[in-house]
Write a protein that holds these residues in place. Structure first.
Motif, PDB file in Angstrom:
ATOM      1  N   ALA A 118     -78.638 -15.786 -83.549  1.00 53.79           N
ATOM      2  CA  ALA A 118     -77.174 -15.773 -83.455  1.00 53.79           C
ATOM      3  C   ALA A 118     -76.792 -15.955 -81.985  1.00 53.79           C
ATOM      4  O   ALA A 118     -77.596 -15.672 -81.087  1.00 53.79           O
ATOM      5  N   GLU A 119     -75.598 -16.434 -81.731  1.00 52.37           N
ATOM      6  CA  GLU A 119     -75.145 -16.686 -80.355  1.00 52.37           C
ATOM      7  C   GLU A 119     -75.312 -15.460 -79.455  1.00 52.37           C
ATOM      8  O   GLU A 119     -75.698 -15.581 -78.299  1.00 52.37           O
ATOM      9  N   ASP A 120     -75.018 -14.270 -79.966  1.00 51.27           N
ATOM     10  CA  ASP A 120     -75.054 -13.043 -79.169  1.00 51.27           C
ATOM     11  C   ASP A 120     -76.296 -12.198 -79.456  1.00 51.27           C
ATOM     12  O   ASP A 120     -76.312 -10.990 -79.225  1.00 51.27           O
ATOM     13  N   ALA A 121     -77.357 -12.818 -79.923  1.00 49.35           N
ATOM     14  CA  ALA A 121     -78.576 -12.101 -80.310  1.00 49.35           C
ATOM     15  C   ALA A 121     -79.271 -11.466 -79.114  1.00 49.35           C
ATOM     16  O   ALA A 121     -79.034 -11.825 -77.957  1.00 49.35           O
ATOM     17  N   ARG A 122     -80.161 -10.527 -79.459  1.00 53.80           N
ATOM     18  CA  ARG A 122     -81.023  -9.870 -78.474  1.00 53.80           C
ATOM     19  C   ARG A 122     -82.476 -10.068 -78.907  1.00 53.80           C
ATOM     20  O   ARG A 122     -82.781 -10.001 -80.094  1.00 53.80           O
ATOM     21  N   PHE A 123     -83.340 -10.281 -77.910  1.00 52.09           N
ATOM     22  CA  PHE A 123     -84.759 -10.505 -78.196  1.00 52.09           C
ATOM     23  C   PHE A 123     -85.604  -9.737 -77.194  1.00 52.09           C
ATOM     24  O   PHE A 123     -85.337  -9.784 -75.985  1.00 52.09           O
ATOM     25  N   ALA A 124     -86.616  -9.032 -77.694  1.00 57.84           N
ATOM     26  CA  ALA A 124     -87.582  -8.349 -76.839  1.00 57.84           C
ATOM     27  C   ALA A 124     -88.981  -8.770 -77.275  1.00 57.84           C
ATOM     28  O   ALA A 124     -89.339  -8.621 -78.445  1.00 57.84           O
ATOM     29  N   ARG A 125     -89.743  -9.316 -76.353  1.00 53.24           N
ATOM     30  CA  ARG A 125     -91.097  -9.787 -76.657  1.00 53.24           C
ATOM     31  C   ARG A 125     -92.015  -8.613 -77.005  1.00 53.24           C
ATOM     32  O   ARG A 125     -91.819  -7.507 -76.499  1.00 53.24           O
ATOM     33  N   PRO A 126     -93.053  -8.874 -77.808  1.00 50.45           N
ATOM     34  CA  PRO A 126     -94.005  -7.803 -78.122  1.00 50.45           C
ATOM     35  C   PRO A 126     -94.634  -7.179 -76.878  1.00 50.45           C
ATOM     36  O   PRO A 126     -94.911  -5.987 -76.856  1.00 50.45           O
ATOM     37  N   SER A 127     -94.833  -7.969 -75.838  1.00 46.50           N
ATOM     38  CA  SER A 127     -95.434  -7.452 -74.604  1.00 46.50           C
ATOM     39  C   SER A 127     -94.466  -6.617 -73.774  1.00 46.50           C
ATOM     40  O   SER A 127     -94.892  -5.904 -72.867  1.00 46.50           O
TER      41      SER A 127
END
Length: 143
Positions: free
Chosen positions: A37-46
């Protein structure tokens, strides 16, 4: 919501998760970012506590990474439907990584491979279909 509607949402969301993995392995970063989504948040597994905010920033973070040979395997996905436009999902992920072979053959598996972890997702229905509102990775074992 009927059982058929709930199952359809579960299937659509699980397909999104699987499609993401395939695009990620193809290193098609614009297509990967388009699944957020445009306002999404993502955090990598590392780095599960470090969020990248917004689709454009997520795309930039993928584009900034050096290329590598990789193959993700996603399993044990369970989607919980909250309502017609919101769902949550949990998946186990295995990541095999390596370097290109000098002879042009199969990549050589890296010493930190495989990595085993999870993704916890918040999913939202948009005008373009189901997208990730939040994707948080985590590792289960140290490399």
């Amino acid at each position: 919501m009927t059982e058929d509607e709930r199952r359809a949402i579960e299937q659509d969301c699980e397909r999104l998760i699987k499609h993401y993995v395939n695009l990620n392995d193809a290193q098609d970063w614009p297509a990967v970012a388009a699944l957020y989504a445009e306002d999404a948040r993502f955090a990598r597994p590392s780095q599960p506590g470090v969020f990248i905010e917004g689709r454009e920033a997520i795309l930039s973070s993928f584009l900034a990474r050096p290329g590598r040979a990789q193959r993700h395997v996603i399993a044990n996905t369970v989607v919980d439907v909250e309502d017609a436009d919101h769902a949550r999902a949990f998946s186990v992920i295995v990541l095999y990584m390596g370097d290109a072979a000098d002879d042009g053959g199969l990549p050589v598996q890296g010493p930190k491979s495989p990595l085993i972890g999870t993704f916890t997702d918040k999913l939202v229905r948009t005008r373009d279909g189901w997208r990730f509102a939040e994707r948080v990775g985590g590792l289960d074992f140290r490399p």
